[in-house]
Design an enzyme around this catalytic site. Sequence first.
Site, PDB file in Angstrom:
ATOM      1  N   SER A  40     -11.750  68.728  44.103  1.00 58.79           N
ATOM      2  CA  SER A  40     -11.442  70.159  44.234  1.00 58.79           C
ATOM      3  C   SER A  40     -12.357  70.940  45.169  1.00 58.79           C
ATOM      4  O   SER A  40     -11.899  71.842  45.868  1.00 58.79           O
ATOM      5  CB  SER A  40     -11.444  70.823  42.851  1.00 58.79           C
ATOM      6  OG  SER A  40     -12.644  70.547  42.161  1.00 58.79           O
ATOM      7  N   ASP A 242     -17.018  79.040  36.750  1.00 57.20           N
ATOM      8  CA  ASP A 242     -16.771  77.830  35.954  1.00 57.20           C
ATOM      9  C   ASP A 242     -17.892  76.792  36.072  1.00 57.20           C
ATOM     10  O   ASP A 242     -17.791  75.717  35.476  1.00 57.20           O
ATOM     11  CB  ASP A 242     -15.428  77.206  36.366  1.00 57.20           C
ATOM     12  CG  ASP A 242     -15.400  76.798  37.844  1.00 57.20           C
ATOM     13  OD1 ASP A 242     -16.449  76.846  38.525  1.00 57.20           O
ATOM     14  OD2 ASP A 242     -14.305  76.435  38.331  1.00 57.20           O
ATOM     15  N   HIS A 245     -17.104  74.916  40.651  1.00 56.34           N
ATOM     16  CA  HIS A 245     -16.596  75.123  42.009  1.00 56.34           C
ATOM     17  C   HIS A 245     -17.474  76.072  42.813  1.00 56.34           C
ATOM     18  O   HIS A 245     -17.906  77.109  42.308  1.00 56.34           O
ATOM     19  CB  HIS A 245     -15.166  75.675  41.951  1.00 56.34           C
ATOM     20  CG  HIS A 245     -14.205  74.705  41.342  1.00 56.34           C
ATOM     21  ND1 HIS A 245     -13.480  74.975  40.212  1.00 56.34           N
ATOM     22  CD2 HIS A 245     -13.880  73.445  41.712  1.00 56.34           C
ATOM     23  CE1 HIS A 245     -12.734  73.918  39.908  1.00 56.34           C
ATOM     24  NE2 HIS A 245     -12.963  72.977  40.813  1.00 56.34           N
TER      25      HIS A 245
END
Length: 270
Positions: A40, A242, A245
Site C-alpha cells: 500500500s 493509522d 501509511h
Amino acid sequence: MSSLLLLMLLAHAATLTTSTDENISDLDSTKSVFILAGQSNMAGRANVIDGKWVPLVPPECAPSPLILRLTASLTWEMARDPLHKDIDVNNVCGIGPGMPFANSVLKKDPSIGVIGLVPCAVGGTTIDQWSKGQNLYDQLIKRAQAAVRGGGGGGGKIRALLWFQGEEDAETAEGAQSYKAKLDKFFTDVRLDLQSPELPVIQVALASTKGNYTEEIRKVQLGIELPNVKCVDAKGLPLTGDNLHLNTDGEIQVGGLMADAFLQLTGEIN
Ligand SMILES: *[C@@H]1O[C@H](CO)[C@@H](O)[C@H](O)[C@H]1NC(C)=O
C-alpha cells in the site's frame, strides 16, 4: 459526407482504439522506465480521507509531459496520482512515492529525458505473493517487458525497480523469519527474468509502527547485500493516523530519498 472522408474518419477512430502494442511502440525510444512494486505505501494512501481520494496535488507530485504511466491495459498516458488507481483496484489509492520520485529525478538530472512509470503495487500483499510463479510476479514481469517493447529503436530501458513492501510480513514471527531469503530471491528472480542482472533496486525500510515484527523486517531491508541494491530509511517520516501509511509529506520525502539513492547508484555504476 463523401465516402473518402468517412473512410478517413473510420481509420482515425481505429487508431484511437487500437490495442496496446501499437500504442506502446509510439513511445520515445529513449525513455527511462521505473517499475513501482510492493504494497500500500507504494500504491499510495496519502490524500485519501474518509475513504475518498482528495485531488489536491502538491507541486512535488504535479504531472509533467515528461512523466508517463503504463495503464493496466498497457497503454501510456501522462502520469497523475493516483498512479495505481487501475492496478490496486480493491483499494482507494492516493499519493504514493512515484510522482515525487519522478519529479525529483527530473529536477536533479534533466538529461534523463522521458520517464515511464510502471505501477504494479497492490495493498496488503505478502512477499510470498510476489514470489516467482505467483500472479503479482508474473504481472510485474509482463508489464515491465511491455513497457520497453517498442518499434524500431526499442521502447526505452528499465532503469530500476522501486520496492516498498513488508508491512504485511511484519505482522507475524513466521513472516519476519523467512523474509530475508524470500526478498533476496525476489530481487534475483526479477533481474534474471528481465535479463538485467545488475538492475538497480531502490527499496524502503519500513516507516510503519504497526506490525509486531517491524524491526526484524527493517533489519533485513537495511542489511541486504546484493550489488546495486540501495535501501532508504522511511522510519520517522510522517504517517497518517493509522500508524501504517505515509501521509502526503511522508510520501514526498520518501520519493525524494529514492530519487537521491537512484542518482547516487547510477553515478556509481556509470
Ligand atoms: C502483537 O503484540 C501484541 C502485544 O504483545 C499482541 O496483543 C498482539 O496479539 C500481537 N499481534 C499479532 C498479530 O501477533
